[in-house]
Design a protein around this motif. Structure first.
Motif, mmCIF file in Angstrom:
data_model
loop_
_atom_site.group_PDB
_atom_site.id
_atom_site.type_symbol
_atom_site.label_atom_id
_atom_site.label_comp_id
_atom_site.label_asym_id
_atom_site.label_seq_id
_atom_site.Cartn_x
_atom_site.Cartn_y
_atom_site.Cartn_z
ATOM 1 N N UNK A 166 0.824 -1.206 0.000
ATOM 2 C CA UNK A 166 0.000 0.000 0.000
ATOM 3 C C UNK A 166 0.856 1.253 0.000
ATOM 4 N N UNK A 167 1.970 1.245 0.715
ATOM 5 C CA UNK A 167 2.858 2.409 0.774
ATOM 6 C C UNK A 167 3.355 2.787 -0.614
ATOM 7 N N UNK A 168 3.744 1.805 -1.390
ATOM 8 C CA UNK A 168 4.271 2.079 -2.724
ATOM 9 C C UNK A 168 3.165 2.525 -3.676
ATOM 10 N N UNK A 169 1.952 2.034 -3.472
ATOM 11 C CA UNK A 169 0.813 2.485 -4.278
ATOM 12 C C UNK A 169 0.535 3.960 -4.007
ATOM 13 N N UNK A 170 0.643 4.366 -2.751
ATOM 14 C CA UNK A 170 0.452 5.782 -2.387
ATOM 15 C C UNK A 170 1.499 6.645 -3.095
ATOM 16 N N UNK A 171 2.739 6.211 -3.111
ATOM 17 C CA UNK A 171 3.808 6.974 -3.771
ATOM 18 C C UNK A 171 3.515 7.111 -5.262
ATOM 19 N N UNK A 172 3.140 6.022 -5.898
ATOM 20 C CA UNK A 172 2.827 6.060 -7.328
ATOM 21 C C UNK A 172 1.667 7.008 -7.590
ATOM 22 N N UNK A 173 0.623 6.938 -6.769
ATOM 23 C CA UNK A 173 -0.530 7.825 -6.936
ATOM 24 C C UNK A 173 -0.107 9.286 -6.795
#
Length: 147
Positions: A104-111
């Protein structure tokens, strides 16, 4: 939506990133102690972003995304990236994602990066072209958007 300024989105991303780590059980993608290497990216983000913001304040130009640009800044970190403040935010978020290494952390960064690139930066670039014309287009041709 213009009221959602980049620093506010950045803070929201931090909150979601940290909350996701604790609210939704997930396996760590980067095992301890390696996840602490994310602190280096957080520091790198601060080193890139803060001096760029200070440069805007020092010369008295507009730093708010949706206001008219004041001056074309091409010195300092702006010689290497057209968006050092956004780059700084993104590096700090990536560092935080490594410290809290769940999917989830990496998805937030990508978003965050996609929203920044497709919304804030495109809006700013259009405003810069309208105001500074050929000078901005020449700058844009020799300096990359991110790195």
């Amino acid at each position: 939506m213009k009221k959602l300024l980049p620093p506010v989105l950045f803070l929201l991303a931090i909150i979601v990133l940290i909350a996701a780590r604790y609210l939704w059980p997930q396996s760590n993608l980067i095992p301890p102690p390696w996840h602490w290497l994310g602190l280096l990216l957080i520091v790198a983000g601060l080193v890139v972003g803060i001096p760029a913001a200070n440069r805007f304040h020092r010369i008295g130009t507009n730093i708010r995304t949706f206001n008219e640009p004041g001056q074309l800044v091409t010195e300092g970190a702006f010689r290497y990236t057209r968006n050092p403040m956004y780059l700084g935010f993104s590096l700090m978020l990536l560092g935080l994602a490594i410290v809290f290494p769940v999917l989830t952390s990496f998805i937030v960064v990508i978003a965050f990066v996609v929203i920044t690139d497709r919304w804030y930066i495109r809006f700013e670039e259009a405003a810069m072209e309208r105001k500074f014309g050929d000078a901005y287009r020449e700058y844009k041709s020799r300096v990359r958007r991110w790195l």
